[in-house]
Motif scaffolding. Structure first.
Motif, short mmCIF file in Angstrom:
data_model
loop_
_atom_site.label_atom_id
_atom_site.label_comp_id
_atom_site.label_asym_id
_atom_site.label_seq_id
_atom_site.Cartn_x
_atom_site.Cartn_y
_atom_site.Cartn_z
N GLN A 157 0.80 -1.21 0.18
CA GLN A 157 0.02 0.10 0.01
C GLN A 157 1.01 1.25 0.06
O GLN A 157 2.07 1.38 0.43
CB GLN A 157 -0.99 0.09 1.26
CG GLN A 157 -1.72 -1.03 1.36
CD GLN A 157 -2.98 -1.09 2.37
OE1 GLN A 157 -3.62 -0.09 2.49
NE2 GLN A 157 -2.54 -1.92 3.69
N ARG A 158 0.41 2.19 -0.66
CA ARG A 158 1.07 3.51 -0.62
C ARG A 158 0.35 4.41 0.64
O ARG A 158 -0.57 4.65 0.99
CB ARG A 158 0.71 4.29 -1.86
CG ARG A 158 1.10 3.93 -3.08
CD ARG A 158 0.88 4.64 -4.14
NE ARG A 158 1.24 6.07 -4.32
CZ ARG A 158 0.65 7.19 -4.02
NH1 ARG A 158 -0.60 6.94 -3.68
NH2 ARG A 158 1.19 8.40 -3.96
N ASP A 160 0.32 7.43 1.25
CA ASP A 160 -0.70 8.61 0.89
C ASP A 160 -2.24 8.13 0.80
O ASP A 160 -2.98 8.82 1.12
CB ASP A 160 -0.23 9.38 -0.29
CG ASP A 160 1.06 10.07 -0.14
OD1 ASP A 160 1.23 10.39 1.13
OD2 ASP A 160 1.70 10.28 -0.99
N ASP A 161 -2.39 6.95 0.70
CA ASP A 161 -3.55 6.00 0.31
C ASP A 161 -4.12 5.75 1.65
O ASP A 161 -5.48 5.42 1.68
CB ASP A 161 -3.58 5.21 -0.70
CG ASP A 161 -3.38 5.49 -1.83
OD1 ASP A 161 -3.70 6.57 -2.36
OD2 ASP A 161 -2.55 4.62 -2.86
N GLU A 163 -4.35 7.45 4.79
CA GLU A 163 -4.67 8.41 5.63
C GLU A 163 -6.20 8.61 5.88
O GLU A 163 -6.78 8.44 7.19
CB GLU A 163 -4.36 9.93 5.23
CG GLU A 163 -4.61 10.94 6.21
CD GLU A 163 -4.03 12.44 5.67
OE1 GLU A 163 -4.48 13.37 6.42
OE2 GLU A 163 -3.16 12.28 4.76
#
Length: 470
Positions: A157-158, A160-161, A163
């Motif tokens: 997973q990133r 930023d994704d 939050e």
């Protein structure tokens, strides 16, 4: 060579332990506020089977599995039961040990408890603060998630994704205490009346994730071979463990990450969980069925695949287990009249089947192909045991191999007792044989039924009558 699927890299890799001949493995254990359900048991059985295969292959295994005995769920249960958190934990740890023993799970090398490692947890958290990876806020301590550059690698997973998901799972008042919604708790300030310990940040207790980082590295070192657990722990629990541990030590946390699949129920294959209320506890089910059947049912599905819990699958497991047990009894029975010597052809077939077993299991613990080799071994044993004359070395080799290979799946065979043939039972067996010779089959059947009612089972074989007590 053994190859394992590493969740961290999402591919199969050759297994190379840090120390030749030694495996250091940590598997996340239960939160002990209730009896374990069979979804929890699936993980324990899967990794016990993996452990047993390592031991079969000649490795010495250091196996550590924790108990989470400090948690919101335990605090809630203690309040409901009008007792204390330690008393709740003690009760369900005892139940866990009893229930896992019933399904033949070997005790871990160490079963550490979070409450027994509070000084180490506090020291670990303080070091993260000193390194700038954590901060105190109103008595809580949080980890600066964005500071760890590889966060999200395990669960693919990133950062930023994450939050939005983080803010959805966090109460507003807690979000306000954080620098970033994605930060997670290392230490929680105690609420009035809650179990707590003194710390540099005030009275409180550890967060869930920190305890596994502390206990795994305490018992296995800063870097160890395998970290295991259920798929549901990939994120955030295991992701957070990596971030905490590697930030503190500067070393790779675990070389291989193994995750077992879920247990599903019903036609829609819904995941079994306490939160969904669709769970069956091991404590209850082993009162209704032979615990070995539950163990065999779960151990013979490859650990990464989901298991569908349904009666038909349990019945199939019971039938297959019975076939192995019968093959073992057949071999034991023939030892009494076996001749000296070795059947080289059968021994060659045996070695081939053992090779098939290893080939299957070396492919990421492919137990479904592995158990197929064991079924073939049982067939070979039955055919050989039915021969007019058998040789002792071969019977013993077949029996030992069946015991060893089935043992990887947690199967144990009952050793027949020579004391079963007491004078009374033998006299009735002789009477039955006389009745059969006289073609008085009604009397012969009656004797058989009477013995069965007393728990003595007769089995007619080409070598004569065999009996066992249930």
């Amino acid at each position: 060579m053994l190859n394992v699927f590493n969740t961290l890299t999402r591919q199969k890799e050759p297994f190379k332990p840090l120390t030749p001949g030694v495996v250091k493995m940590y598997v996340c254990g239960p939160t002990v506020y209730n009896y374990i359900h069979i979804g929890n048991a699936r993980s324990a059985i899967a990794f016990d089977t993996i452990r047993r295969y390592f031991e079969y292959s000649g490795y010495h295994v250091y196996y550590v599995s924790n108990f989470t005995d400090v948690d919101d769920k335990l605090i809630k249960r203690a309040a409901e039961d009008h007792t204390t958190v330690p008393e709740v934990a003690d009760r369900f740890i005892k139940a866990f040990m009893e229930d896992t023993a019933a399904v033949n799970i070997e005790p871990a090398t160490a079963h550490p408890r979070a409450s027994e490692n509070i000084p180490e947890i506090i020291s670990f958290v303080q070091e993260l603060i000193d390194k700038g990876y954590a901060y105190e806020s109103e008595g809580d301590v949080y980890y600066r998630t964005r500071k760890f550059k590889n966060y999200g690698q395990l669960s693919d997973q990133r950062i930023d994704d994450l939050e939005v998901g983080a803010s959805q799972h966090t109460a507003d008042e807690e979000t306000n205490r954080k620098e970033d919604p994605i930060d997670f708790a290392l230490w929680k300030a105690a609420k009035p009346g809650e179990i707590s310990w003194d710390s540099p940040w005030g009275k409180g207790r550890p967060g869930w994730h920190i305890e596994c980082s502390v206990m795994s590295t305490k018992y296995l070192g800063d870097t160890f071979d395998i970290h295991g657990g259920g798929q549901d722990l990939e994120f955030p629990h295991h992701e957070n463990e990596i971030a905490q541990s590697e930030a503190k030590t500067g070393q790779k946390f675990a070389n291989y990450w193994l995750h077992n699949g879920f247990v599903t129920v019903g036609d829609d294959n819904e995941k079994m969980s306490k939160s969904l209320g669709n769970f069956v506890t091991v404590h209850d089910i082993i009162k209704k069925i032979d615990p070995q059947i539950l163990r065999f049912f779960m151990a013979t599905t490859q650990y990464r695949r989901p298991i569908q819990y349904m009666q038909g699958n349990l019945d199939e497991a019971a039938n297959n287990l019975s076939k192995l047990q019968n093959a073992y009894r057949n071999l034991n029975f023939r030892l009494s009249d076996a001749e000296a010597g070795t059947d080289t052809d059968v021994m060659a077939q045996l070695q081939s089947l053992k090779g098939d077993f290893v080939t299957a299991m070396d492919d990421d613990f492919n137990v479904q192909n592995g158990i197929t080799a064991v079924y073939e071994l049982a067939k070979l044993a039955n055919v050989y045991a039915a021969q007019t004359a058998v040789q002792a070395d071969t019977v013993t080799a077949l029996r030992d191999a069946l015991t060893q290979l089935a043992g990887v799946f947690g199967v144990t065979f009952e050793v027949p007792s020579n004391e079963l043939a007491d004078a009374d039972i033998q006299a009735l067996i002789d009477d039955r044989e006389a009745a059969r010779q006289a073609k008085d089959f009604a009397k012969a059947d009656q004797i058989r039924d009477d013995l069965k009612a007393q728990g003595v089972i007769l089995e007619d074989t080409p070598q004569g009558v065999r009996f066992r007590k249930e």
